[in-house]
Design a protein around this motif. Structure first.
Motif, PDB file in Angstrom:
ATOM      1  N   UNK A 252       0.849  -1.196   0.000  1.00 17.98           N
ATOM      2  CA  UNK A 252       0.000   0.000   0.000  1.00 17.98           C
ATOM      3  C   UNK A 252       0.880   1.240   0.000  1.00 17.98           C
ATOM      4  N   UNK A 253       0.342   2.327  -0.587  1.00 18.77           N
ATOM      5  CA  UNK A 253       1.144   3.519  -0.806  1.00 18.77           C
ATOM      6  C   UNK A 253       0.281   4.765  -0.648  1.00 18.77           C
ATOM      7  N   UNK A 254       0.935   5.892  -0.405  1.00 17.15           N
ATOM      8  CA  UNK A 254       0.212   7.154  -0.257  1.00 17.15           C
ATOM      9  C   UNK A 254      -0.523   7.478  -1.548  1.00 17.15           C
ATOM     10  N   UNK A 255       0.153   7.301  -2.676  1.00 17.54           N
ATOM     11  CA  UNK A 255      -0.469   7.515  -3.979  1.00 17.54           C
ATOM     12  C   UNK A 255      -0.468   6.207  -4.741  1.00 17.54           C
ATOM     13  N   UNK A 256      -1.633   5.809  -5.208  1.00 14.37           N
ATOM     14  CA  UNK A 256      -1.756   4.566  -5.973  1.00 14.37           C
ATOM     15  C   UNK A 256      -2.477   4.831  -7.292  1.00 14.37           C
ATOM     16  N   UNK A 257      -2.006   4.210  -8.391  1.00 16.36           N
ATOM     17  CA  UNK A 257      -0.831   3.341  -8.490  1.00 16.36           C
ATOM     18  C   UNK A 257       0.460   4.096  -8.148  1.00 16.36           C
ATOM     19  N   UNK A 258       1.443   3.348  -7.683  1.00 17.89           N
ATOM     20  CA  UNK A 258       2.746   3.944  -7.396  1.00 17.89           C
ATOM     21  C   UNK A 258       3.312   4.507  -8.693  1.00 17.89           C
ATOM     22  N   UNK A 259       3.657   5.804  -8.718  1.00 20.93           N
ATOM     23  CA  UNK A 259       4.092   6.441  -9.968  1.00 20.93           C
ATOM     24  C   UNK A 259       5.357   5.818 -10.552  1.00 20.93           C
ATOM     25  N   UNK A 260       5.463   5.845 -11.866  1.00 23.34           N
ATOM     26  CA  UNK A 260       6.696   5.415 -12.528  1.00 23.34           C
ATOM     27  C   UNK A 260       7.857   6.282 -12.050  1.00 23.34           C
ATOM     28  N   UNK A 261       9.004   5.657 -11.865  1.00 26.60           N
ATOM     29  CA  UNK A 261      10.172   6.399 -11.426  1.00 26.60           C
ATOM     30  C   UNK A 261      10.250   6.623  -9.930  1.00 26.60           C
ATOM     31  N   UNK A 262       9.237   6.183  -9.199  1.00 24.46           N
ATOM     32  CA  UNK A 262       9.272   6.355  -7.746  1.00 24.46           C
ATOM     33  C   UNK A 262      10.440   5.551  -7.184  1.00 24.46           C
ATOM     34  N   UNK A 263      11.160   6.104  -6.187  1.00 21.68           N
ATOM     35  CA  UNK A 263      12.343   5.408  -5.655  1.00 21.68           C
ATOM     36  C   UNK A 263      12.046   4.048  -5.025  1.00 21.68           C
ATOM     37  N   UNK A 264      10.815   3.798  -4.650  1.00 24.70           N
ATOM     38  CA  UNK A 264      10.475   2.488  -4.084  1.00 24.70           C
ATOM     39  C   UNK A 264      10.654   1.364  -5.103  1.00 24.70           C
ATOM     40  N   UNK A 265      10.386   1.659  -6.390  1.00 26.57           N
ATOM     41  CA  UNK A 265      10.348   0.600  -7.398  1.00 26.57           C
ATOM     42  C   UNK A 265      11.641  -0.198  -7.480  1.00 26.57           C
ATOM     43  N   UNK A 266      12.746   0.476  -7.528  1.00 28.75           N
ATOM     44  CA  UNK A 266      14.020  -0.206  -7.780  1.00 28.75           C
ATOM     45  C   UNK A 266      14.932  -0.283  -6.560  1.00 28.75           C
ATOM     46  N   UNK A 267      14.412   0.095  -5.408  1.00 29.45           N
ATOM     47  CA  UNK A 267      15.249   0.067  -4.209  1.00 29.45           C
ATOM     48  C   UNK A 267      15.491  -1.385  -3.787  1.00 29.45           C
ATOM     49  N   UNK A 268      16.739  -1.777  -3.598  1.00 31.96           N
ATOM     50  CA  UNK A 268      17.031  -3.171  -3.237  1.00 31.96           C
ATOM     51  C   UNK A 268      16.481  -3.579  -1.874  1.00 31.96           C
ATOM     52  N   UNK A 269      16.184  -2.598  -1.038  1.00 31.66           N
ATOM     53  CA  UNK A 269      15.666  -2.898   0.294  1.00 31.66           C
ATOM     54  C   UNK A 269      14.158  -2.854   0.390  1.00 31.66           C
ATOM     55  N   UNK A 270      13.479  -2.735  -0.761  1.00 28.56           N
ATOM     56  CA  UNK A 270      12.016  -2.625  -0.762  1.00 28.56           C
ATOM     57  C   UNK A 270      11.425  -3.590  -1.776  1.00 28.56           C
ATOM     58  N   UNK A 271      10.391  -4.291  -1.365  1.00 28.87           N
ATOM     59  CA  UNK A 271       9.612  -5.126  -2.278  1.00 28.87           C
ATOM     60  C   UNK A 271       8.248  -4.469  -2.462  1.00 28.87           C
ATOM     61  N   UNK A 272       7.887  -4.204  -3.709  1.00 30.97           N
ATOM     62  CA  UNK A 272       6.636  -3.526  -4.035  1.00 30.97           C
ATOM     63  C   UNK A 272       5.640  -4.509  -4.633  1.00 30.97           C
TER      64      UNK A 272
END
Length: 314
Positions: A252-272
């Protein structure tokens, strides 16, 4: 009565409703914008997020809104309150899929399935990859309602210690101990997994702050399947970048869908994952079961299931 659905259940369910309630008029639409004439609706069945104040104003005969989901934070609650319209929701139907999803995240974390998949794709035979187990670990669940209790029940089957957090700290089934929300730092300090299933209310927005992540084990994993506004994205990113926790699993996220380019997408410490933890083929049938029960109560009297206090937001 005129009963309007702003979504279309499977045809079998539509036919079943007509059979069980032959004297009522059901209308099923793909979207609320197609629901005309909306002003004739006495009962509205909706997922909630499609409703606006203008819709409420238009529905002059509306007496009851059945929300086929648990969250109501996007609904025009003030307009509903002013009209004294009954609101019920589908609270409780999410417990099985969301609890299973949570256990899946936890197993993925200790068994490192994502890394094993990458090793397979590169044809790498690595028997030195350290794996863990859930047995003996502690899970702290923020929210001790139906979903939280089911998570605790399944966690117990794996031999885990279960800690709960709710508003007052009252005891809840399946939990070894329960803290109040004011004792949140103490509740997360020893946890190997911190799981939030909290709804979005004025009391829960940004309830998890920097001080809570600083108190967590740096080996802990944070799992959020409740609402994205529990913690600010800046605070969460800082916690992961500063290695205050080992990983964040976010559905879950503040804004959904999670925008393209958001730092969460490719962060190695985060699973989206795309707000999918409650999804199951049995979702709508379970919601309709609650609706049918409440429709009988609406017609003949009885105790409604899942009545919402629109002032509190749950």
């Amino acid at each position: 009565m005129n009963i309007v659905f702003t979504f279309r259940p499977p045809r079998m369910i539509q036919a079943d409703l007509q059979t069980k309630f032959p004297n009522e008029t059901f209308s099923f639409y793909k979207h609320i914008d197609e629901a005309r004439p909306l002003h004739e609706a006495e009962i509205l069945v909706t997922f909630g997020s499609d409703l606006t104040k203008e819709h409420i104003d238009e529905c002059k005969s509306l007496k009851w809104i059945m929300v086929a989901s648990a969250g109501i934070e996007e609904m025009p609650l003030q307009a509903i309150k002013e009209r004294d319209i009954l609101v019920t929701n589908a609270r409780g139907i999410h417990k099985t899929p969301m609890a299973e999803f949570t256990i899946g995240f936890m197993l993925n974390h200790v068994k490192r399935f994502a890394e094993l998949r990458k090793l397979e794709q590169t044809e790498t035979w690595n028997k030195q990859l350290p794996l863990g187990e859930l047995y003996g670990k502690e899970v702290t669940v923020l929210g001790t309602g139906a979903i939280g209790q089911e998570i605790a029940r399944l966690a117990k089957a794996f031999g885990m210690t279960t800690t709960g957090v709710n508003k007052s700290g009252h005891a809840a089934e399946g939990f070894d101990r329960v803290f109040s929300i004011d004792e949140l730092i103490s509740a997360v300090r020893e946890a190997d997994f911190i799981v939030s299933v909290l709804p979005s209310t004025p009391d829960t927005v940004n309830a998890l702050g920097t001080e809570h992540f600083e108190a967590m084990k740096n080996t802990a994993a944070f799992i959020n399947i409740g609402r994205g506004d529990l913690v600010s994205e800046t605070v969460l990113l800082s916690a992961i970048n500063d290695e205050e926790i080992a990983h964040a699993y976010l559905d879950v996220f503040v804004k959904e869908p999670l925008p393209e380019g958001h730092p969460f997408w490719r962060h190695p410490g985060i699973t989206v994952t795309p707000h999918i933890s409650s999804v199951t083929e049995r979702y709508v049938p379970r919601a309709i079961e609650i609706f049918e029960h409440n429709l009988h109560c609406f017609m003949d009297g009885g105790e409604y299931a899942n009545v919402i206090d629109v002032t509190k937001g749950y």
